[in-house]
Scaffold this motif. Structure first.
Motif, PDB file in Angstrom:
ATOM      1  N   GLU A 189       2.907  -9.302 -22.829  1.00  0.00           N
ATOM      2  CA  GLU A 189       3.909  -8.509 -22.123  1.00  0.00           C
ATOM      3  C   GLU A 189       4.098  -7.138 -22.767  1.00  0.00           C
ATOM      4  N   GLY A 190       3.345  -6.868 -23.814  1.00  0.00           N
ATOM      5  CA  GLY A 190       3.367  -5.554 -24.431  1.00  0.00           C
ATOM      6  C   GLY A 190       4.549  -5.304 -25.348  1.00  0.00           C
ATOM      7  N   GLU A 191       5.130  -6.359 -25.877  1.00  0.00           N
ATOM      8  CA  GLU A 191       6.267  -6.205 -26.788  1.00  0.00           C
ATOM      9  C   GLU A 191       5.841  -5.682 -28.158  1.00  0.00           C
ATOM     10  N   GLY A 192       4.559  -5.611 -28.359  1.00  0.00           N
ATOM     11  CA  GLY A 192       4.028  -5.098 -29.615  1.00  0.00           C
ATOM     12  C   GLY A 192       2.611  -5.589 -29.817  1.00  0.00           C
ATOM     13  N   GLY A 193       1.941  -4.987 -30.794  1.00  0.00           N
ATOM     14  CA  GLY A 193       0.601  -5.418 -31.153  1.00  0.00           C
ATOM     15  C   GLY A 193       0.676  -6.601 -32.103  1.00  0.00           C
ATOM     16  N   ALA A 194      -0.466  -7.082 -32.492  1.00  0.00           N
ATOM     17  CA  ALA A 194      -0.523  -8.255 -33.367  1.00  0.00           C
ATOM     18  C   ALA A 194       0.182  -8.008 -34.695  1.00  0.00           C
ATOM     19  N   LYS A 195       0.039  -6.800 -35.212  1.00  0.00           N
ATOM     20  CA  LYS A 195       0.638  -6.489 -36.517  1.00  0.00           C
ATOM     21  C   LYS A 195       2.171  -6.531 -36.445  1.00  0.00           C
ATOM     22  N   LEU A 196       2.737  -5.884 -35.437  1.00  0.00           N
ATOM     23  CA  LEU A 196       4.190  -5.867 -35.275  1.00  0.00           C
ATOM     24  C   LEU A 196       4.728  -7.270 -35.001  1.00  0.00           C
ATOM     25  N   LEU A 197       4.062  -7.992 -34.102  1.00  0.00           N
ATOM     26  CA  LEU A 197       4.516  -9.347 -33.763  1.00  0.00           C
ATOM     27  C   LEU A 197       4.366 -10.299 -34.940  1.00  0.00           C
ATOM     28  N   ALA A 198       3.377 -10.061 -35.777  1.00  0.00           N
ATOM     29  CA  ALA A 198       3.205 -10.906 -36.966  1.00  0.00           C
ATOM     30  C   ALA A 198       4.429 -10.793 -37.865  1.00  0.00           C
ATOM     31  N   ARG A 256       7.469  -9.767 -36.822  1.00  0.00           N
ATOM     32  CA  ARG A 256       8.621 -10.260 -36.074  1.00  0.00           C
ATOM     33  C   ARG A 256       8.696 -11.790 -36.085  1.00  0.00           C
ATOM     34  N   TRP A 257       7.565 -12.448 -35.863  1.00  0.00           N
ATOM     35  CA  TRP A 257       7.538 -13.907 -35.749  1.00  0.00           C
ATOM     36  C   TRP A 257       7.207 -14.589 -37.085  1.00  0.00           C
ATOM     37  N   ASN A 258       6.926 -13.798 -38.105  1.00  0.00           N
ATOM     38  CA  ASN A 258       6.574 -14.333 -39.417  1.00  0.00           C
ATOM     39  C   ASN A 258       5.354 -15.264 -39.343  1.00  0.00           C
ATOM     40  N   VAL A 259       4.297 -14.731 -38.727  1.00  0.00           N
ATOM     41  CA  VAL A 259       3.044 -15.453 -38.498  1.00  0.00           C
ATOM     42  C   VAL A 259       1.913 -14.519 -38.925  1.00  0.00           C
ATOM     43  N   VAL A 309       4.805 -16.486 -28.615  1.00  0.00           N
ATOM     44  CA  VAL A 309       4.188 -15.367 -29.329  1.00  0.00           C
ATOM     45  C   VAL A 309       3.124 -14.708 -28.457  1.00  0.00           C
ATOM     46  N   VAL A 310       2.290 -15.510 -27.812  1.00  0.00           N
ATOM     47  CA  VAL A 310       1.233 -14.979 -26.939  1.00  0.00           C
ATOM     48  C   VAL A 310       1.852 -14.188 -25.799  1.00  0.00           C
ATOM     49  N   ASN A 311       2.890 -14.726 -25.178  1.00  0.00           N
ATOM     50  CA  ASN A 311       3.544 -14.012 -24.078  1.00  0.00           C
ATOM     51  C   ASN A 311       4.140 -12.695 -24.547  1.00  0.00           C
ATOM     52  N   SER A 312       4.697 -12.672 -25.741  1.00  0.00           N
ATOM     53  CA  SER A 312       5.223 -11.417 -26.304  1.00  0.00           C
ATOM     54  C   SER A 312       4.111 -10.382 -26.406  1.00  0.00           C
ATOM     55  N   PHE A 313       2.960 -10.820 -26.866  1.00  0.00           N
ATOM     56  CA  PHE A 313       1.813  -9.928 -27.001  1.00  0.00           C
ATOM     57  C   PHE A 313       1.351  -9.434 -25.628  1.00  0.00           C
TER      58      PHE A 313
END
Length: 151
Positions: free
Chosen positions: A18-27, A29-32, A12-16
């Motif tokens: 690497e610019g795959e999205g902000g915290a809101k989008l990744l939350a 995507r990863w259900n976190v 999850v940290v690496n996704s963030f």
């Protein structure tokens, strides 16, 4: 409270990072929870992979006073100073500050939970509980003593 594996946190940290999205989008995507992602990224930036690993610690009185002194000197939030010192629960810093402000500097050395009742404390300028490098904490202690003496 759900526990997450270190490898998952790192993904999850690496996704963030690497610019795959902000915290809101990744939350989503990863259900976190979004705040977890922000916390993991902050810990990773400050402490590397060790910041994502589980940690159980007992902190010495000296360490606690060092953290509080640093917080006062740099005017840091509890969250920020906890991140710097790799204290996993920022509220722990708040508890240490409250104990010091209430004149319970000796409680900073206790790692066991406090009993429900406390013996009555007496205030004194020559109290051995005073912390010389923290004028702010001493002032708060004095205010607490004044409040207790009025009741």
């Amino acid at each position: 409270m759900e526990k997450y594996e270190t490898e998952f946190k790192l993904q999850v940290v690496n996704s963030f990072l690497e610019g795959e999205g902000g915290a809101k989008l990744l939350a989503r995507r990863w259900n976190v929870p979004e705040e977890k992602i922000r916390t993991w990224v902050s810990r990773y930036r400050l402490h590397g992979i060790d910041g994502l690993r589980p940690k159980r610690s007992a902190y010495s009185s000296e360490f606690k006073l060092q953290v509080l002194s640093h917080q006062n000197r740099e005017r840091l939030s509890s969250r920020r100073v906890a991140a710097i010192y790799d204290i996993r629960n920022p509220n722990q810093v708040v508890v240490w500050r409250r104990d010091l402000a209430e004149g319970d500097a000796q409680d900073l050395g206790n790692t066991m939970p406090k009993p429900d009742t406390k013996p009555e404390q007496h205030c004194s300028d020559t109290s051995p509980k005073a912390v010389p490098d923290s004028a702010d904490a001493c002032a708060k202690r004095a205010r607490g003593c004044a409040r207790r003496s009025r009741t």
